[in-house]
Write a protein that holds these residues in place. Structure first.
Motif, mmCIF file in Angstrom:
data_model
loop_
_atom_site.group_PDB
_atom_site.id
_atom_site.type_symbol
_atom_site.label_atom_id
_atom_site.label_comp_id
_atom_site.label_asym_id
_atom_site.label_seq_id
_atom_site.Cartn_x
_atom_site.Cartn_y
_atom_site.Cartn_z
ATOM 1 N N TYR A 1 0.819 -1.206 0.000
ATOM 2 C CA TYR A 1 0.000 0.000 0.000
ATOM 3 C C TYR A 1 0.861 1.268 0.000
ATOM 4 C CZ TYR A 1 -3.896 -3.090 1.371
ATOM 5 O OH TYR A 1 -4.845 -4.065 1.428
ATOM 6 N N GLY A 2 0.244 2.368 -0.426
ATOM 7 C CA GLY A 2 0.926 3.662 -0.440
ATOM 8 C C GLY A 2 0.656 4.419 0.852
ATOM 9 N N VAL A 3 1.714 4.980 1.418
ATOM 10 C CA VAL A 3 1.589 5.782 2.643
ATOM 11 C C VAL A 3 1.693 7.258 2.253
ATOM 12 C CG1 VAL A 3 2.634 6.305 4.887
ATOM 13 C CG2 VAL A 3 2.618 3.943 4.039
ATOM 14 N N VAL A 4 0.587 7.971 2.394
ATOM 15 C CA VAL A 4 0.542 9.379 1.984
ATOM 16 C C VAL A 4 1.492 10.197 2.857
ATOM 17 C CG1 VAL A 4 -0.968 11.422 1.868
ATOM 18 C CG2 VAL A 4 -1.797 9.189 1.067
ATOM 19 N N ARG A 5 2.274 11.041 2.189
ATOM 20 C CA ARG A 5 3.318 11.800 2.889
ATOM 21 C C ARG A 5 2.905 13.218 3.261
ATOM 22 N NH1 ARG A 5 5.328 7.111 2.094
ATOM 23 N NH2 ARG A 5 7.539 6.811 1.617
ATOM 24 N N GLU A 6 2.054 13.813 2.437
ATOM 25 C CA GLU A 6 1.802 15.269 2.549
ATOM 26 C C GLU A 6 0.948 15.637 3.755
ATOM 27 O OE1 GLU A 6 1.615 13.427 -0.110
ATOM 28 O OE2 GLU A 6 2.602 14.426 -1.794
ATOM 29 N N PHE A 7 0.231 14.681 4.315
ATOM 30 C CA PHE A 7 -0.625 14.965 5.465
ATOM 31 C C PHE A 7 -0.218 14.046 6.610
ATOM 32 C CE2 PHE A 7 -2.691 16.307 1.671
ATOM 33 C CZ PHE A 7 -3.145 17.572 2.001
ATOM 34 N N VAL A 8 -0.233 14.596 7.801
ATOM 35 C CA VAL A 8 0.356 13.880 8.942
ATOM 36 C C VAL A 8 -0.512 14.063 10.195
ATOM 37 C CG1 VAL A 8 2.720 14.138 8.079
ATOM 38 C CG2 VAL A 8 1.760 15.924 9.533
ATOM 39 N N GLY A 9 -0.238 13.238 11.204
ATOM 40 C CA GLY A 9 -0.840 13.452 12.509
ATOM 41 C C GLY A 9 -0.199 14.653 13.190
ATOM 42 N N HIS A 10 -0.638 14.934 14.417
ATOM 43 C CA HIS A 10 -0.263 16.217 15.042
ATOM 44 C C HIS A 10 -0.579 16.201 16.535
ATOM 45 C CE1 HIS A 10 -4.615 16.763 14.960
ATOM 46 N NE2 HIS A 10 -4.547 16.168 13.782
ATOM 47 N N GLY A 11 -0.022 17.195 17.230
ATOM 48 C CA GLY A 11 -0.396 17.396 18.616
ATOM 49 C C GLY A 11 -1.834 17.869 18.720
ATOM 50 N N VAL A 12 -2.496 17.577 19.846
ATOM 51 C CA VAL A 12 -3.868 18.061 20.077
ATOM 52 C C VAL A 12 -3.957 18.706 21.459
ATOM 53 C CG1 VAL A 12 -5.137 16.509 18.544
ATOM 54 C CG2 VAL A 12 -4.568 15.745 20.847
ATOM 55 N N GLY A 13 -4.829 19.696 21.568
ATOM 56 C CA GLY A 13 -4.987 20.398 22.846
ATOM 57 C C GLY A 13 -5.997 21.511 22.716
#
Ligand code: MG
Ligand code: MG
Length: 265
Positions: free
Chosen positions: A164-176
């Motif tokens: 499968y392809g792992v999308v690079r341009e969008f990512v997880g992030h901190g939340v608060g």
């Protein structure tokens, strides 16, 4: 700047996130061929507001101008993320990723689930299963003493092993207090790299995985992101708090999956 959260703040984050699980479970009851994503958006917005929260996606500014017009992102089939709800009826065999954000008592929840519409192919089922597994493989790494790259590597490894392809341009992030805080949490990377994970670090982990290429493009509406080869993509997201030994998952799929289990018996 990374803000570690106090136990009290973590509980507020949990409330905002649990509301998303409840919202998505409401939508799960409605998802079937013929339903439009605009109808789902209306239900989601009412449900979120009825529970004293705000849909954080609505009015979210676009770097190219304008703002997101809806309360959920609904990404169908080859759409990876940020799909705008519309009047096109969902069809048997489609998949729809519903990403949802809430702000409750000053804290933001962020979680996403990819739903089957009617009966989906075995191939697509495997994409959904693998993407969700990858999310939990990442979460397993989100413990005190590990590094951010351990999360990224675990996700990438699990998905690329299936081709499968792992999308690079969008990512997880901190939340608060904000929906997107530092640090960024990519779904690809090297083991042992990146910041050290500390107790109280709250992040959203969200693999965006395609059945084919990892390459994407932006649709004309400047929101929808689509795989270049038009193969389907899946997206699952949990918000969590890094703890010693085991991450504390703040969002929940339990209610969603109870609805899905009842539906497919
Ligand atoms: Mg999200
Ligand atoms: Mg997110």
């Amino acid at each position: 700047m990374i803000y570690l959260k106090t136990d009290e703040e973590v509980e507020l984050l949990r409330e905002a996130n649990l509301l998303i699980g409840k919202t998505l479970a409401e939508l799960a009851k409605l998802i079937k061929p013929g339903v439009t994503t605009k109808q789902l958006d209306k239900v989601a917005e009412e449900f979120i507001r009825d529970h004293g929260a705000e849909p954080t996606f609505k009015g979210f500014p676009n770097p190219y101008g304008g703002a997101f017009p809806a309360s959920i992102c609904t990404s169908v089939n080859e759409q990876v993320v940020h799909g705008i709800p519309n009047d096109v009826p969902l069809q048997d065999g489609d998949i729809v990723s519903i990403d949802c954000g809430t702000r409750l008592n000053g804290f933001c929840g962020d979680s996403c689930y990819t739903f089957p519409v009617g009966e989906i192919s075995a191939e697509v089922k495997k994409l959904l299963k693998t993407t969700k597994e990858a999310l939990y493989k990442g979460i397993e790494q989100a413990v005190v003493g590990h590094r951010l790259g351990d999360i990224s590597y675990a996700i990438q490894q699990h998905c690329e092993a299936q081709g499968y392809g792992v999308v690079r341009e969008f990512v997880g992030h901190g939340v608060g207090h904000e929906m997107h805080e530092d640090p960024q949490v990519p779904n690809y990377g090297r083991r042992g790299n990146g910041i050290l994970l500390k107790n109280g670090l709250c992040i959203a982990i969200e693999p965006m995985i395609s059945m084919g290429t990892k390459d994407i493009y932006m649709q004309e509406d400047r929101w929808g992101i689509v795989t270049r080869d038009k193969k389907p993509a899946a997206h699952y997201e949990h918000s969590l708090c890094v703890r010693k030994g085991k991450a504390d998952i703040l969002s929940s799929f339990d209610e969603i999956e109870k609805v899905l289990a009842d539906k497919f018996i």
